[in-house]
Write an enzyme that holds these catalytic residues in place. Structure first.
Site, PDB file in Angstrom:
ATOM      1  N   GLY A  17       0.785  -1.231   0.000  1.00 33.19           N
ATOM      2  CA  GLY A  17       0.000   0.000   0.000  1.00 33.19           C
ATOM      3  C   GLY A  17       0.812   1.273   0.000  1.00 33.19           C
ATOM      4  O   GLY A  17       0.554   2.182   0.791  1.00 33.19           O
ATOM      5  N   SER A  18       1.810   1.382  -0.878  1.00 31.11           N
ATOM      6  CA  SER A  18       2.611   2.607  -0.891  1.00 31.11           C
ATOM      7  C   SER A  18       1.780   3.808  -1.337  1.00 31.11           C
ATOM      8  O   SER A  18       1.956   4.916  -0.817  1.00 31.11           O
ATOM      9  CB  SER A  18       3.847   2.436  -1.781  1.00 31.11           C
ATOM     10  OG  SER A  18       3.497   2.362  -3.146  1.00 31.11           O
ATOM     11  N   ASN A  19       0.866   3.608  -2.282  1.00 27.32           N
ATOM     12  CA  ASN A  19      -0.020   4.706  -2.669  1.00 27.32           C
ATOM     13  C   ASN A  19      -1.001   5.032  -1.550  1.00 27.32           C
ATOM     14  O   ASN A  19      -1.370   6.194  -1.348  1.00 27.32           O
ATOM     15  CB  ASN A  19      -0.765   4.373  -3.961  1.00 27.32           C
ATOM     16  CG  ASN A  19       0.022   4.752  -5.201  1.00 27.32           C
ATOM     17  OD1 ASN A  19       0.394   5.911  -5.365  1.00 27.32           O
ATOM     18  ND2 ASN A  19       0.291   3.789  -6.059  1.00 27.32           N
ATOM     19  N   MET A  95      -5.626  -5.839  -6.044  1.00 24.99           N
ATOM     20  CA  MET A  95      -5.460  -6.771  -7.163  1.00 24.99           C
ATOM     21  C   MET A  95      -6.622  -7.763  -7.236  1.00 24.99           C
ATOM     22  O   MET A  95      -6.453  -8.972  -7.135  1.00 24.99           O
ATOM     23  CB  MET A  95      -4.126  -7.503  -7.024  1.00 24.99           C
ATOM     24  CG  MET A  95      -2.926  -6.582  -6.934  1.00 24.99           C
ATOM     25  SD  MET A  95      -2.765  -5.494  -8.373  1.00 24.99           S
ATOM     26  CE  MET A  95      -2.300  -6.698  -9.617  1.00 24.99           C
ATOM     27  N   ARG A  96      -7.800  -7.213  -7.404  1.00 24.48           N
ATOM     28  CA  ARG A  96      -8.966  -8.071  -7.543  1.00 24.48           C
ATOM     29  C   ARG A  96      -9.991  -7.370  -8.413  1.00 24.48           C
ATOM     30  O   ARG A  96     -10.217  -6.157  -8.271  1.00 24.48           O
ATOM     31  CB  ARG A  96      -9.561  -8.403  -6.178  1.00 24.48           C
ATOM     32  CG  ARG A  96     -10.737  -9.355  -6.261  1.00 24.48           C
ATOM     33  CD  ARG A  96     -11.133  -9.924  -4.913  1.00 24.48           C
ATOM     34  NE  ARG A  96     -12.319 -10.764  -5.030  1.00 24.48           N
ATOM     35  CZ  ARG A  96     -12.320 -12.005  -5.464  1.00 24.48           C
ATOM     36  NH1 ARG A  96     -11.183 -12.570  -5.818  1.00 24.48           N
ATOM     37  NH2 ARG A  96     -13.427 -12.695  -5.558  1.00 24.48           N
ATOM     38  N   ILE A  97     -10.618  -8.110  -9.302  1.00 20.88           N
ATOM     39  CA  ILE A  97     -11.630  -7.565 -10.191  1.00 20.88           C
ATOM     40  C   ILE A  97     -12.991  -7.670  -9.520  1.00 20.88           C
ATOM     41  O   ILE A  97     -13.368  -8.721  -8.991  1.00 20.88           O
ATOM     42  CB  ILE A  97     -11.631  -8.307 -11.540  1.00 20.88           C
ATOM     43  CG1 ILE A  97     -10.289  -8.104 -12.249  1.00 20.88           C
ATOM     44  CG2 ILE A  97     -12.775  -7.808 -12.429  1.00 20.88           C
ATOM     45  CD1 ILE A  97     -10.139  -8.925 -13.520  1.00 20.88           C
ATOM     46  N   HIS A 114      -3.408   3.644 -11.996  1.00 21.47           N
ATOM     47  CA  HIS A 114      -2.871   2.590 -12.862  1.00 21.47           C
ATOM     48  C   HIS A 114      -1.509   3.019 -13.393  1.00 21.47           C
ATOM     49  O   HIS A 114      -1.345   4.179 -13.810  1.00 21.47           O
ATOM     50  CB  HIS A 114      -3.829   2.339 -14.029  1.00 21.47           C
ATOM     51  CG  HIS A 114      -3.362   1.277 -14.976  1.00 21.47           C
ATOM     52  ND1 HIS A 114      -3.457  -0.068 -14.682  1.00 21.47           N
ATOM     53  CD2 HIS A 114      -2.792   1.358 -16.201  1.00 21.47           C
ATOM     54  CE1 HIS A 114      -2.961  -0.766 -15.688  1.00 21.47           C
ATOM     55  NE2 HIS A 114      -2.547   0.073 -16.621  1.00 21.47           N
ATOM     56  N   ASP A 150      -9.510  -1.109 -16.367  1.00 22.54           N
ATOM     57  CA  ASP A 150      -8.617   0.006 -16.741  1.00 22.54           C
ATOM     58  C   ASP A 150      -9.165   0.834 -17.906  1.00 22.54           C
ATOM     59  O   ASP A 150      -8.411   1.315 -18.754  1.00 22.54           O
ATOM     60  CB  ASP A 150      -7.222  -0.527 -17.107  1.00 22.54           C
ATOM     61  CG  ASP A 150      -6.562  -1.262 -15.944  1.00 22.54           C
ATOM     62  OD1 ASP A 150      -6.833  -0.906 -14.792  1.00 22.54           O
ATOM     63  OD2 ASP A 150      -5.780  -2.199 -16.209  1.00 22.54           O
ATOM     64  N   GLU A 179       3.325   8.568  -8.989  1.00 27.64           N
ATOM     65  CA  GLU A 179       2.070   8.048  -8.451  1.00 27.64           C
ATOM     66  C   GLU A 179       1.788   8.636  -7.083  1.00 27.64           C
ATOM     67  O   GLU A 179       0.664   9.054  -6.776  1.00 27.64           O
ATOM     68  CB  GLU A 179       2.123   6.516  -8.349  1.00 27.64           C
ATOM     69  CG  GLU A 179       2.126   5.788  -9.679  1.00 27.64           C
ATOM     70  CD  GLU A 179       2.158   4.276  -9.488  1.00 27.64           C
ATOM     71  OE1 GLU A 179       1.512   3.778  -8.543  1.00 27.64           O
ATOM     72  OE2 GLU A 179       2.838   3.591 -10.269  1.00 27.64           O
TER      73      GLU A 179
END
Length: 218
Positions: A17-19, A95-97, A114, A150, A179
């Site tokens: 979770g760097s963002n 990372m999940r749709i 993204h 995306d 980012e």
């Protein structure tokens, strides 16, 4: 003097979770229009959960493997978001749709960052894609989330040059710096009402729209 209510934000992560950390840091400013009130992850071992908890932010771990279907997971997540009174969702390395129904329920209220200049290089391994394509500019994009991966309307972009000798790691590191700068700026615009989604189009307030009609941060 009336107290202005801040936009209540949940950040969804899958890893470090760097963002997320950049958003949390930005939201600590008294004049930032959003407050981070929940961090949730689909992986209980995600290091970002401990980071958020150490800063006093409520966290939730919903292991997607524990749910029988994508819709069941999304339903559990929706319950957590509703319980926390969330206004806006930020995806930060999530990372999940999602199921289409979940995305549609949050239309105009869920954003993502993204690591490419969309619409180029959707999906994963974007830096490898950029190097293989031989582009001279690469970057990152903050966009509204729509059911198609995306493909949502673009809020903001930051670009960096692709340098001779770059590999995926060096390019990724340089873009990550952008980012961390761009995502808080974009969140502030959305939470502050200076950017909104109308249909499939992003609309900017006059004070943030450059002459060409696009917000590009370099």
């Amino acid at each position: 003097m009336a107290v202005v209510r801040k936009t209540r934000v949940a950040i969804l992560i899958s890893g470090r979770g760097s963002n997320m950390a950049s958003l949390i840091a930005a939201a600590e400013a008294s004049d930032f229009p959003a407050e981070i009130v929940l961090v949730a992850a689909n992986r209980p071992e995600a290091p970002g959960l401990a980071f958020a908890a150490a800063r006093g932010i409520p966290t939730r771990a919903l292991d997607h493997k524990a749910y029988p279907s994508r819709e069941a997971f999304d339903g559990a997540l929706q319950a957590e978001l509703a319980a926390a009174g969330i206004d806006l969702v930020c995806l930060a390395g999530f990372m999940r749709i999602f199921s289409a129904g979940f995305v549609e329920a949050w239309a105009g209220r869920m954003i993502n960052i993204h690591p490419s200049l969309l619409p180029l290089f959707k999906g994963t391994h974007t830096h490898e894609q950029a190097l293989a394509a031989g582009v001279r500019l690469h970057g990152c994009t903050v966009h509204y989330v729509v059911p198609e991966l995306d493909a949502g309307p673009i809020i903001a972009q930051a670009a960096v040059p692709v340098r001779p000798g770059d590999d995926a790691d060096t390019l990724a590191a340089r873009i990550l710096v952008q980012e961390h700068r761009l995502y808080p700026q974009a969140l502030a615009l959305v939470a502050g009402g200076q950017v909104r989604l109308e249909g499939e189009r992003v609309v900017f307030s006059d004070d943030v729209v450059p002459a060409d009609g696009a917000l590009l941060s370099l």
